[in-house]
Each structure stands twice: as structure tokens, then as C-alpha cells.
Design a protein around this motif. Sequence first.
Motif, PDB file in Angstrom:
ATOM      1  N   LYS A 130       2.264   4.440   1.188  1.00 40.31           N
ATOM      2  CA  LYS A 130       1.762   5.330   2.237  1.00 40.31           C
ATOM      3  C   LYS A 130       0.288   5.688   2.041  1.00 40.31           C
ATOM      4  O   LYS A 130      -0.172   6.739   2.477  1.00 40.31           O
ATOM      5  N   THR A 131      -0.433   4.783   1.388  1.00 38.77           N
ATOM      6  CA  THR A 131      -1.868   4.981   1.252  1.00 38.77           C
ATOM      7  C   THR A 131      -2.586   4.274   2.405  1.00 38.77           C
ATOM      8  O   THR A 131      -1.957   3.599   3.221  1.00 38.77           O
ATOM      9  N   LYS A 132      -3.902   4.402   2.436  1.00 43.34           N
ATOM     10  CA  LYS A 132      -4.693   3.755   3.485  1.00 43.34           C
ATOM     11  C   LYS A 132      -5.360   2.474   2.994  1.00 43.34           C
ATOM     12  O   LYS A 132      -6.200   1.901   3.684  1.00 43.34           O
ATOM     13  N   PHE A 133      -4.986   2.008   1.804  1.00 39.70           N
ATOM     14  CA  PHE A 133      -5.567   0.770   1.298  1.00 39.70           C
ATOM     15  C   PHE A 133      -5.039  -0.423   2.094  1.00 39.70           C
ATOM     16  O   PHE A 133      -3.834  -0.553   2.316  1.00 39.70           O
ATOM     17  N   GLY A 134      -5.951  -1.302   2.480  1.00 38.68           N
ATOM     18  CA  GLY A 134      -5.531  -2.492   3.221  1.00 38.68           C
ATOM     19  C   GLY A 134      -5.335  -3.700   2.345  1.00 38.68           C
ATOM     20  O   GLY A 134      -4.694  -4.668   2.757  1.00 38.68           O
ATOM     21  N   TRP A 162      -2.399   8.378  -5.219  1.00 38.02           N
ATOM     22  CA  TRP A 162      -2.197   7.055  -4.623  1.00 38.02           C
ATOM     23  C   TRP A 162      -1.281   6.215  -5.524  1.00 38.02           C
ATOM     24  O   TRP A 162      -1.151   6.470  -6.718  1.00 38.02           O
ATOM     25  N   PRO A 186       0.810  -1.216   0.000  1.00 35.34           N
ATOM     26  CA  PRO A 186       0.000   0.000   0.000  1.00 35.34           C
ATOM     27  C   PRO A 186       0.844   1.266   0.000  1.00 35.34           C
ATOM     28  O   PRO A 186       0.315   2.356  -0.200  1.00 35.34           O
ATOM     29  N   ASP A 243      -9.654  -3.278  -1.656  1.00 37.95           N
ATOM     30  CA  ASP A 243      -9.954  -1.881  -1.351  1.00 37.95           C
ATOM     31  C   ASP A 243      -9.664  -0.978  -2.542  1.00 37.95           C
ATOM     32  O   ASP A 243     -10.390  -0.014  -2.802  1.00 37.95           O
ATOM     33  N   SER A 279      -9.556  13.590  -4.870  1.00 37.80           N
ATOM     34  CA  SER A 279      -8.868  12.721  -3.910  1.00 37.80           C
ATOM     35  C   SER A 279      -7.355  12.915  -3.972  1.00 37.80           C
ATOM     36  O   SER A 279      -6.817  13.488  -4.921  1.00 37.80           O
ATOM     37  N   LYS A 280      -6.678  12.390  -2.946  1.00 36.47           N
ATOM     38  CA  LYS A 280      -5.228  12.479  -2.897  1.00 36.47           C
ATOM     39  C   LYS A 280      -4.601  11.460  -3.848  1.00 36.47           C
ATOM     40  O   LYS A 280      -5.201  10.412  -4.131  1.00 36.47           O
ATOM     41  N   TYR A 314       2.520  10.907  -7.185  1.00 36.02           N
ATOM     42  CA  TYR A 314       2.904   9.986  -6.111  1.00 36.02           C
ATOM     43  C   TYR A 314       3.746   8.869  -6.707  1.00 36.02           C
ATOM     44  O   TYR A 314       3.907   8.750  -7.916  1.00 36.02           O
TER      45      TYR A 314
END
Length: 347
Positions: free
Chosen positions: A201-205, A227, A199, A209, A224-225, A271
Motif C-alpha cells: 500500500k505504498t506509492k512506489f511504482g 513503508w 508495493p 523508486d 516519512s510514513k 508497517y
Amino acid sequence: MERTARKKFLTVSESELFKSLSESDLQRLQSYKQLMKIIPPQKSSNWPRYLCYSAIIFILFLLTPVFVLCLVHNGIFKEVEFLQDAHLALCRMFMEDYMEFDLHREACILETIEGIEDVFRPPVDCSICYNVTKVERVSGITVADFEEKFAYSSRPVVITDAMNDWTAVEKFSFEYLRSVYRNDSPALNRASSECQFFPYKTKFGSLRDVFAMSSERARLQDGSKPWYIGWSNCDSLAANTLRHHYSRPYFLPSDSESSRTDWIFMGTPGYGAPMHIDNVGLPSWQAQVKGTKQWILEPPPECYLDCSQLEVVVHPGEIIVLDTNRWFHQTYIEGDDLSITIGSEYD
């Protein structure tokens, strides 16, 4: 009572008469024996001696690496062979003899903490980057020339014409990749050690996701930011479908074999992957199917004085060949398009 008796005993023991007697003479006196049983003289402290021994051991411990480096510098030991052998021997001794682990059978209880492998990696032979000031760009290279110059030398190179017959350039997209993976695909849930997901530094698990995003969010059309993620294509059905659209790069040595599992990296402009080094064991190729990606390559720390930082931009349709186990690398997606990269290791 005991303190008084001890004090008197010490006073007598310091007298000239007492000092003139040998130990064998004193042992013949029943009163001396009794006193020694009741009030043994205090033992002298040995802490200065212990401190001295500890200091010597500590100094030797500090000087040993210096001594080894001197031997390496003077050519008595070959740097890579000696240090790698020592590294492997110490690791094996600690894990197998002390920890009683079978390294070939033990499963990992915890995931490796990011950065830990970097500390314990074997040193690199700095000849991989001597006099390398840029990443070469070549086309039409023969298999023999690639094998001689780049395949196993760890010198990075960009091949500009290796995807001319790939349909992946037109076919691959966020929506297409999402459609390839069934809902029960092991790749979506990181179901096994072969199904790795990065992932960054993203919030994907998980990959599930990622594919749950809308097309608008995937392209940052909703504000959105940025990714960027990566995953191993451990789903054999999905892998076979994707491989209809790309093939083994033409420049790889004829007797080399690619790894069974391919890798896919995908993300938006703005990114990329932070500076890191891989632990995959073999060199690899990465094909830039969509988008434009900048690569920043750093030599390993032991080579900083002899080698330079390199930068190269890989455009759609180009393949970068890089030993990511030796070069620290960082990527950044440029332009306006979603970046999709697919790659594999080779031996």
C-alpha cells in the motif's frame, strides 16, 4: 379489418358445430384453409411452462453443491482430490474449449487483480492445521525430522539456528542492497514477468523508486510514513552477489531444490504486508536477516471451525518455514530496525 375478422373467426370456432368437426374434416374445407392462411388463430402462451422449467433448473443448480458436499461428508468422495479435480476440469474447459486459449502459451494481457485468485483457489485439506495451536520453534533439527514433521505437512515452524554461518546478517542493509543493482538492472523496472515487484500500500511504482530514497527517508528519520515492499531477485548478477552472503538452509531435504529466483522483502517498523495468500505453488522459507517481524497466520475459510489463528514473532537470525499457498498471512515489523527478509521456495 383484421381484428374484426379475427373476432368473427374466434366466435365461429367456439360454436358447437365447429367443435364437433375434427381437424381432418376442417382441412377438407377450402374456406377454412383460406381463413387459416389469412387469419391464423393466436398461439397459446407457453410462458407458465417455461417459467416452471426455469424454476426447476434453478433449484437443481442450487441443490447440486449441497448434494456434492453430502457425498464428500459421507466419505463417498475424497474432499481435496474430488474438488480439486473438478476445479481444474472446469477451468480448463472454460479457458481451452470455450475461450480457445492455450494456457501454456498465452501471455497475460492484464495483471491479475488482487484477491481474484483467492476466490478461485482449490479447497485445502484442513489436516494442515488440526490441533495446531502455536508455531513451534526448533533448533538443531535433522533433515530427516524436518522432512517428516514440517517439510511437506504445511505446518509452520521457526528454525532458530539456520543462519549462524551467514554473513548476510552483518552485510545486508538498505545501502548495500541499493549498491548491488546496476542502473540497467531489469529488477529495477519490472522489465519482465520474472521481475515482480510488490508495493503493497505504498506509492512506489518500482524498485528503482525505492532505491531512489535517501537513507534518512528509508529509516523514517525525516518523518516519512512507514513503508514495506517486496521483489523477485530476477537480476542474475545481483543474485550471485547476494548469494555469497547466504546459503541453502541446512534443514531442507537433500533431494529438494530451491526455486531459481529468490525473494527479498524490506520495510520499516510500523508497517508490513496485509492479510493475503500466495499463488506460488510450493512451500517456502523466509530468513529474517535484519529487524523483527510478527506473523499472523489464518487458516483458510473452509477450516475456520477446526483450526485457530496463529501468531509468531521472527527475530534476526531465524527462518520461518510456511506454506503461503495454504495459510493466509499478515506481517508487521516491530522494534526500531529496518526489516530485511530473504527467502525462496523448495520442492
